[in-house]
Design a protein around this motif. Structure first.
Motif, short mmCIF file in Angstrom:
data_model
loop_
_atom_site.label_atom_id
_atom_site.label_comp_id
_atom_site.label_asym_id
_atom_site.label_seq_id
_atom_site.Cartn_x
_atom_site.Cartn_y
_atom_site.Cartn_z
N SER A 55 3.81 9.80 12.48
CA SER A 55 2.03 10.68 12.62
C SER A 55 1.11 8.97 13.13
N LEU A 56 1.22 7.96 12.00
CA LEU A 56 -0.10 7.50 12.44
C LEU A 56 0.18 6.41 13.94
N PHE A 57 1.26 6.43 13.68
CA PHE A 57 1.51 5.64 14.88
C PHE A 57 1.34 6.70 16.07
N LYS A 58 2.21 7.41 16.46
CA LYS A 58 1.76 8.42 17.54
C LYS A 58 0.40 8.86 17.47
N LYS A 59 -0.74 8.72 17.29
CA LYS A 59 -1.74 9.35 16.76
C LYS A 59 -2.42 8.60 17.54
N TYR A 60 -1.78 6.48 16.83
CA TYR A 60 -2.35 5.70 17.61
C TYR A 60 -2.30 5.69 19.43
N GLN A 61 -0.97 5.80 19.35
CA GLN A 61 -0.92 5.78 20.71
C GLN A 61 -2.09 6.56 21.68
N ASN A 110 -8.25 4.31 14.06
CA ASN A 110 -6.39 4.54 14.23
C ASN A 110 -5.89 3.43 13.85
N GLU A 111 -5.99 2.05 14.43
CA GLU A 111 -5.40 0.86 14.72
C GLU A 111 -5.39 0.17 12.61
N GLN A 112 -6.40 0.52 11.88
CA GLN A 112 -6.53 -0.39 11.67
C GLN A 112 -5.88 0.52 9.92
N LYS A 113 -5.89 1.60 10.56
CA LYS A 113 -4.76 2.51 9.10
C LYS A 113 -3.23 2.40 9.53
N LYS A 128 1.36 -2.86 6.39
CA LYS A 128 0.88 -4.05 5.68
C LYS A 128 1.74 -3.51 3.42
N LYS A 129 1.53 -2.29 3.71
CA LYS A 129 1.69 -1.70 2.59
C LYS A 129 3.99 -1.45 2.49
N TYR A 130 4.02 -0.58 3.26
CA TYR A 130 5.56 -1.33 3.88
C TYR A 130 5.94 -1.86 4.03
N TYR A 131 5.65 -3.80 3.57
CA TYR A 131 6.11 -4.85 4.66
C TYR A 131 6.30 -5.27 2.81
N LEU A 132 5.38 -5.24 2.03
CA LEU A 132 5.16 -5.64 0.80
C LEU A 132 5.95 -5.00 0.05
N LYS A 133 6.45 -3.76 -0.16
CA LYS A 133 7.45 -2.30 -0.71
C LYS A 133 8.75 -3.47 -0.39
N ILE A 134 8.81 -3.89 0.75
CA ILE A 134 10.55 -3.90 1.26
C ILE A 134 10.31 -5.37 0.90
N ARG A 135 9.25 -6.47 1.27
CA ARG A 135 9.69 -7.54 0.62
C ARG A 135 10.09 -7.86 -1.28
N ALA A 136 9.34 -7.50 -1.62
CA ALA A 136 9.59 -6.99 -2.96
C ALA A 136 11.00 -6.06 -3.61
#
Length: 52
Positions: free
Chosen positions: A20-26, A33-36, A42-50
């Protein structure tokens, strides 16, 4: 339909809130919207790396 080959981004966009955030930014490519979207990724990436 957008075809994305990167599995990290595919996983990120599978989550409804992230998609939804991606579509809203588009539709409204504002800095806010880009920052959100960027912060959420970034949070998702850190979770995956952990987990890995």
């Amino acid at each position: 339909m957008l075809k994305i080959k990167n599995p990290l981004i595919q996983g990120f966009l599978k989550e409804e809130e992230n998609y939804s955030l991606f579509k809203k930014y588009q539709l409204e490519p504002t800095q806010k919207n880009e920052q959100k979207l960027d912060n959420k990724f970034k949070k998702y990436y850190l979770k995956i790396r952990a987990i890995s």
